[in-house]
Each structure stands twice: as C-alpha cells, then as structure tokens.
Write an enzyme that holds these catalytic residues in place. Structure first.
Site, mmCIF file in Angstrom:
data_model
loop_
_atom_site.group_PDB
_atom_site.id
_atom_site.type_symbol
_atom_site.label_atom_id
_atom_site.label_comp_id
_atom_site.label_asym_id
_atom_site.label_seq_id
_atom_site.Cartn_x
_atom_site.Cartn_y
_atom_site.Cartn_z
ATOM 1 C CG HIS A 158 -2.088 -0.873 1.151
ATOM 2 N ND1 HIS A 158 -2.024 -2.191 1.528
ATOM 3 C CD2 HIS A 158 -3.359 -0.654 0.715
ATOM 4 C CE1 HIS A 158 -3.212 -2.752 1.334
ATOM 5 N NE2 HIS A 158 -4.034 -1.848 0.839
ATOM 6 C CE LYS A 162 -3.726 -0.641 4.944
ATOM 7 N NZ LYS A 162 -4.983 -0.030 5.416
HETATM 8 N N1 LIG Z 1 -12.608 -1.424 3.291
HETATM 9 C C1 LIG Z 1 -12.140 -0.850 2.178
HETATM 10 O O1 LIG Z 1 -12.526 -1.204 1.034
HETATM 11 C C2 LIG Z 1 -11.146 0.266 2.310
HETATM 12 C C3 LIG Z 1 -10.740 0.652 3.542
HETATM 13 N N2 LIG Z 1 -9.920 1.718 3.713
HETATM 14 C C4 LIG Z 1 -9.676 2.123 5.094
HETATM 15 O O2 LIG Z 1 -10.363 3.351 5.319
HETATM 16 C C5 LIG Z 1 -9.664 4.109 6.298
HETATM 17 C C6 LIG Z 1 -9.391 5.509 5.766
HETATM 18 O O3 LIG Z 1 -8.507 5.461 4.671
HETATM 19 P P1 LIG Z 1 -8.078 6.790 3.880
HETATM 20 O O4 LIG Z 1 -9.272 7.459 3.307
HETATM 21 O O5 LIG Z 1 -6.984 6.387 2.980
HETATM 22 O O6 LIG Z 1 -7.488 7.655 5.098
HETATM 23 P P2 LIG Z 1 -7.443 9.236 5.285
HETATM 24 O O7 LIG Z 1 -6.540 9.491 6.442
HETATM 25 O O8 LIG Z 1 -7.176 9.907 3.971
HETATM 26 O O9 LIG Z 1 -8.967 9.614 5.693
HETATM 27 C C7 LIG Z 1 -9.530 9.407 6.949
HETATM 28 C C8 LIG Z 1 -10.342 10.639 7.256
HETATM 29 O O10 LIG Z 1 -11.121 10.426 8.428
HETATM 30 C C9 LIG Z 1 -10.986 11.589 9.244
HETATM 31 N N3 LIG Z 1 -11.304 11.314 10.632
HETATM 32 C C10 LIG Z 1 -10.555 10.689 11.561
HETATM 33 N N4 LIG Z 1 -11.197 10.694 12.751
HETATM 34 C C11 LIG Z 1 -12.372 11.333 12.560
HETATM 35 C C12 LIG Z 1 -13.452 11.678 13.409
HETATM 36 N N5 LIG Z 1 -13.470 11.360 14.696
HETATM 37 N N6 LIG Z 1 -14.498 12.356 12.887
HETATM 38 C C13 LIG Z 1 -14.514 12.680 11.577
HETATM 39 N N7 LIG Z 1 -13.511 12.410 10.715
HETATM 40 C C14 LIG Z 1 -12.450 11.727 11.207
HETATM 41 C C15 LIG Z 1 -9.551 12.012 9.034
HETATM 42 O O11 LIG Z 1 -9.319 13.329 9.494
HETATM 43 P P3 LIG Z 1 -7.795 13.762 9.909
HETATM 44 O O12 LIG Z 1 -7.007 13.673 8.652
HETATM 45 O O13 LIG Z 1 -7.988 15.147 10.432
HETATM 46 O O14 LIG Z 1 -7.348 12.777 10.940
HETATM 47 C C16 LIG Z 1 -9.442 11.868 7.524
HETATM 48 O O15 LIG Z 1 -9.949 12.980 6.836
HETATM 49 C C17 LIG Z 1 -8.402 3.305 6.654
HETATM 50 O O16 LIG Z 1 -8.671 2.539 7.806
HETATM 51 C C18 LIG Z 1 -8.235 2.397 5.433
HETATM 52 O O17 LIG Z 1 -7.531 1.223 5.709
HETATM 53 C C19 LIG Z 1 -9.438 2.429 2.653
HETATM 54 C C20 LIG Z 1 -9.785 2.069 1.381
HETATM 55 C C21 LIG Z 1 -10.665 0.944 1.101
HETATM 56 O O1 LIG Z 2 -5.630 2.055 3.513
HETATM 57 C C1 LIG Z 2 -5.917 1.792 2.319
HETATM 58 O O2 LIG Z 2 -5.616 2.549 1.393
HETATM 59 C C2 LIG Z 2 -6.665 0.562 2.023
HETATM 60 N N1 LIG Z 2 -7.106 -0.120 3.032
HETATM 61 C C3 LIG Z 2 -7.850 -1.320 2.983
HETATM 62 C C4 LIG Z 2 -7.064 -2.435 3.652
HETATM 63 O O3 LIG Z 2 -6.536 -2.220 4.754
HETATM 64 O O4 LIG Z 2 -6.994 -3.531 3.096
HETATM 65 C C5 LIG Z 2 -8.369 -1.653 1.616
HETATM 66 C C6 LIG Z 2 -7.519 -1.223 0.472
HETATM 67 O O5 LIG Z 2 -6.531 -2.194 0.245
HETATM 68 C C7 LIG Z 2 -6.947 0.166 0.635
#
Ligand SMILES: NC(=O)C1=CN([C@@H]2O[C@H](COP(=O)(O)OP(=O)(O)OC[C@H]3O[C@@H](n4cnc5c(N)ncnc54)[C@H](OP(=O)(O)O)[C@@H]3O)[C@@H](O)[C@H]2O)C=CC1
Ligand SMILES: O=C(O)C1=N[C@H](C(=O)O)C[C@H](O)C1
Length: 270
Positions: A158, A162
C-alpha cells in the site's frame, strides 16, 4: 422509492472525497451530510467543492448526530476509534452504517457488535467485488491444497500513508484461507519474521507487508508447494472500486434487520 440519503464521515480524507464523487455519479443515492473531525480545515467547506465535483449544497460539519438524524445511512472510512463512536450514533439514529475502516482491536469489534443490536452494519476490510470474489477462490484453493503440501503466504503493498498492518484485506484473505483449511487464523498466523526464525512451521499462514509511494492496494495469496506455486492476486488501480462497493452495501442494507453483515453477504458470495 426515494433516493437514499447518505452521510460521508471523514469527508476530507482520500476515501471520503472519492465517496462524495461516487455518490454524485450513482443512481438511487444522494449526499445528505458530510462530517469531519473537530478542528479539521475542511469544516465549513462545501463537500462537493472539496471533492472536485462543484457545489452540492452540503456543508462539512463536526456534528455527526445532527447529520445522521437527517439521513438513511452513513459511509465510514475513517479510523478505528471514530468508527466505534459513529456505530453508537448510527444505532441511536437507527440507520445503516457501512464501515470500511481497518485496524480494529478485539475490544473495538465487540463495541461495534453491541451497536449492531440497533444498527444495520456492513463491515469489510475491502469493499470491492474483485477482492471478495478472490476471497472465495482463496478459500477453495486452501481447502483443495492441504497444509502437508502447500504453505500459504499473504503479501500486500500500500501507499506510504497507510497506518495499519497487515491490511484489512490481507487479514480478510488470511481468514478465507484459514476457513478453507478449517483452522483458526488467530492461532496459526505469523505476522512478523526477523532474525533467526527457524524453519517455517507447517500449517501456518504468513503475512508480509510493503509500504511506499502511491500504491492504492495490491494483494497476493501464494500457495507454495514443492516444485510449484499458485499465486492468486488483486490489484486495485482506483479507490472508486471501494466507494462503489460501499454505496452498493448501503443500498443493500436499507431494508435489512440490525446486525453485522459482510460484503460477501451484500454480493451474494457467502
Ligand atoms: N474497506 C475498504 O474497502 C477500504 C478501507 N480503507 C480504510 O479506510 C480508512 C481511511 O482510509 P483513507 O481514506 O486512505 O485515510 P485518510 O486518512 O485519507 O482519511 C480518513 C479521514 O477520516 C478523518 N477522521 C478521523 N477521525 C475522525 C473523526 N473522529 N471524525 C470525523 N472524521 C475523522 C480524518 O481526518 P484527519 O485527517 O484530520 O485525521 C481523515 O480525513 C483506513 O482505515 C483504510 O484502511 C481504505 C480504502 C478501502
Ligand atoms: O488504507 C488503504 O488505502 C486501504 N485499506 C484497505 C485495507 O486495509 O486492506 C483496503 C484497500 O486495500 C486500501
């Protein structure tokens, strides 16, 4: 039926912005709210403008309860502590909660299960169709190729931002392999190797993690035997595959009873 009103929490994040764009493009759903954490520079901005699709008339707020009370579902790709809190609010509002966040502790999982007494929760380490299909193939392969002859290793890469490892997807694929073998993943996984580790223990499921650059998500499950190797892989090229899966999950959850469901349930692969 009226369009489903969805709140995006973590609206300023990588997935948050992708979700806003995908909701704007998809039929049957409308952006009903956008939430960020207190102190976020995104607060007060128009969610559509932040995501690059023009004004949607939805201002980013730090008040999740108020946003949830006007919606039918919430899409949540944030952080474990935040998702646990949002599960409680979704239960109070009696709306569907789609959780894509990864990196939960056992204690977090227990709190989410408790919230699911009142909320319909769809939770998965990967919301894409491709990875969930891959999980069913991994389960089949692990069952067919026994532990005496084939070792299972899960490799993932990744982007540099991450924060959790192994990825939620790697654990999901490891779980599928463990189910295929009829063993507990928790008792048989090897998450780290360093120094003089000794020879590989038969029947274990190993994990290896790479981080760097802008990689969206790459996963391989390797079944390694004497003289041959089967590699089952998925490469994500665009985050919209996760966002489209999350919207699909919300639409599916709309008329389901409270409980915790997976993407395998949504996609009919269970
Ligand atoms: N299941 C799936 O298919 C996928 C899962 N993911 C998962 O999703 C999560 C997020 O990934 P990603 O978008 O890359 O991460 P980012 O850090 O870009 O986004 C997370 C966002 O959530 C915000 N946030 C954190 N805490 C709070 C809160 N209490 N209230 C409101 N907003 C909050 C963060 O704010 P701040 O930056 O200010 O902390 C940030 O803007 C990870 O756990 C990732 O592994 C990602 C892609 C696919
Ligand atoms: O953090 C990410 O970006 C992603 N998180 C998920 C994971 O932990 O598997 C899904 C995807 O691979 C992207």
């Amino acid at each position: 039926m009226a369009d489903m009103g969805l709140v995006v929490v973590g609206a300023g994040g990588r997935m948050g912005q992708t979700l806003i764009r995908v909701i704007h493009e998809m039929e049957g759903v409308v952006l009903a709210g956008a939430v960020e954490r207190q102190g976020s520079p995104a607060l007060g901005r128009d969610a559509g403008e932040l995501a690059g699709v023009g004004s949607l008339g939805v201002t980013i707020t730090d008040d999740p309860l108020a946003a949830f009370s006007k919606a039918d579902g919430v899409l949540d790709f944030t952080a474990p502590a935040a998702s646990v809190e949002f599960a409680g609010y979704a239960a109070q509002a009696r709306i569907a909660h789609v959780i894509g966040t990864t990196g939960f502790s056992a204690d977090d999982e227990a709190k989410i299960s408790a919230a699911a007494r009142h909320a319909t929760i769809v939770k998965s380490g990967n919301m894409s169709l491709g990875v969930n299909l891959l999980a069913t193939l991994v389960k089949q392969a692990a069952k067919a190729l026994g532990a005496a002859d084939f070792d299972i290793e899960v490799l993932e890469m990744h982007h540099r931002h991450k924060v959790d490892a192994p990825s939620g997807t790697a654990l999901l694929l490891g779980q599928a392999a463990a189910e295929g073998r009829g063993i507990s993943l928790e008792d048989n996984s090897v998450r780290v190797r360093d120094g003089h580790t000794g020879a590989r223990e038969a029947g274990t499921i190993g994990f290896a993690t790479l981080r760097g650059g802008s990689v969206v998500g790459e996963h391989s499950v390797i079944l390694a035997g004497a003289g041959e190797r089967i590699v089952l892989s998925h490469n994500a090229e665009d985050r919209s595959i996760f966002a489209r899966g999350a919207v699909k999950a919300a639409l599916w959850a709309r008329d389901k009873k409270p409980g915790v469901y997976s993407m395998l349930d949504v996609l009919g692969l269970n």
